[in-house]
Enzyme design. Structure first.
Site, PDB file in Angstrom:
ATOM      1  N   GLY A  45     -10.085  79.664 -16.474  1.00  0.00           N
ATOM      2  CA  GLY A  45      -9.440  78.749 -15.531  1.00  0.00           C
ATOM      3  C   GLY A  45     -10.464  77.775 -15.003  1.00  0.00           C
ATOM      4  CD  GLN A  50     -13.996  75.868 -10.796  1.00  0.00           C
ATOM      5  OE1 GLN A  50     -12.849  75.984 -11.211  1.00  0.00           O
ATOM      6  NE2 GLN A  50     -14.926  76.786 -11.001  1.00  0.00           N
ATOM      7  CB  CYS A  95     -16.019  81.683  -9.797  1.00  0.00           C
ATOM      8  SG  CYS A  95     -15.661  79.969  -9.426  1.00  0.00           S
ATOM      9  CG  LEU A  96     -16.171  78.845 -15.453  1.00  0.00           C
ATOM     10  CD1 LEU A  96     -15.417  77.741 -16.178  1.00  0.00           C
ATOM     11  CD2 LEU A  96     -17.095  79.586 -16.408  1.00  0.00           C
ATOM     12  CG  HIS A 137     -10.223  82.243  -8.919  1.00  0.00           C
ATOM     13  ND1 HIS A 137     -11.208  83.132  -8.577  1.00  0.00           N
ATOM     14  CD2 HIS A 137     -10.860  81.143  -9.416  1.00  0.00           C
ATOM     15  CE1 HIS A 137     -12.393  82.590  -8.854  1.00  0.00           C
ATOM     16  NE2 HIS A 137     -12.209  81.392  -9.363  1.00  0.00           N
ATOM     17  CD  GLU A 138      -9.391  78.385 -11.596  1.00  0.00           C
ATOM     18  OE1 GLU A 138      -9.982  77.437 -11.041  1.00  0.00           O
ATOM     19  OE2 GLU A 138     -10.002  79.268 -12.221  1.00  0.00           O
ATOM     20  CG  HIS A 141     -11.906  76.557  -7.163  1.00  0.00           C
ATOM     21  ND1 HIS A 141     -13.196  76.612  -6.682  1.00  0.00           N
ATOM     22  CD2 HIS A 141     -11.830  77.502  -8.138  1.00  0.00           C
ATOM     23  CE1 HIS A 141     -13.868  77.545  -7.326  1.00  0.00           C
ATOM     24  NE2 HIS A 141     -13.066  78.112  -8.216  1.00  0.00           N
TER      25      HIS A 141
END
Length: 170
Positions: A45, A50, A95-96, A137-138, A141
């Site tokens: 994701g 990000q 997470c990236l 989660h996304e 952000h």
């Protein structure tokens, strides 16, 4: 085009993303770049913030049974809103933007989300599995939140200490 991922504690991750109003070529390019960036980084994701774009855009792509992420299986969500939520669950998240760190996070078990696709059409999706976790989660952000902010005080302190040590080492 693969773009650079914004890494914690970069202040851009705190920005509240703006609603998308134009469903145009620039949005399509952003979505395509997000897909390439996510796959290149071995993620499932990615939110636009990000990669430094403060728009309410996210993508999710769970690998298939052959461990491939096919572009046509990508869930592209523009201006997503949770319209129903229920239950609770714990799930280990990474997470990236916080590479190499994983921790259990409390989430709603089931969510129903309304969103627009790349062409501006409205859709609704419901899930009570991994996808429900990934959407939450996304979407965090998009509201300027990173998953480590959901940790208990003790776990958060431990994370901050480990993270600072790791930043100094690199």
């Amino acid at each position: 085009m693969v773009r650079e991922i914004v890494v914690y504690p970069d202040k851009r991750l705190k920005l509240i993303s703006k609603e998308v109003e134009l469903f145009d070529g620039a949005l399509h390019d952003l979505l395509d770049d997000m897909f390439e960036t996510m796959v290149q980084s071995n993620g499932v994701g990615l939110a636009a913030i990000q990669i430094g774009v403060d728009q309410r855009v996210l993508i999710i792509n769970e690998p298939n049974e052959d461990d491939l992420q096919l572009k046509e299986n990508t869930l592209e969500m523009i201006n997503p809103v949770i319209i129903e939520k229920s239950g609770s669950t714990k799930y280990q998240e990474g997470c990236l933007s916080v590479p190499g760190y994983y921790e259990d996070v409390d989430r709603y078990k089931a969510v129903k989300v309304e969103y627009r696709d790349r062409d501006g059409n409205t859709h609704t999706i419901e899930d009570d599995g991994f996808l429900a976790i990934a959407m939450q989660h996304e979407m965090d952000h998009l509201d300027g939140k990173v998953f480590v902010e959901k940790l208990s005080f003790t776990k958060r302190k431990r994370f901050e200490k480990e993270w600072k040590k790791r930043q100094k080492a690199s």
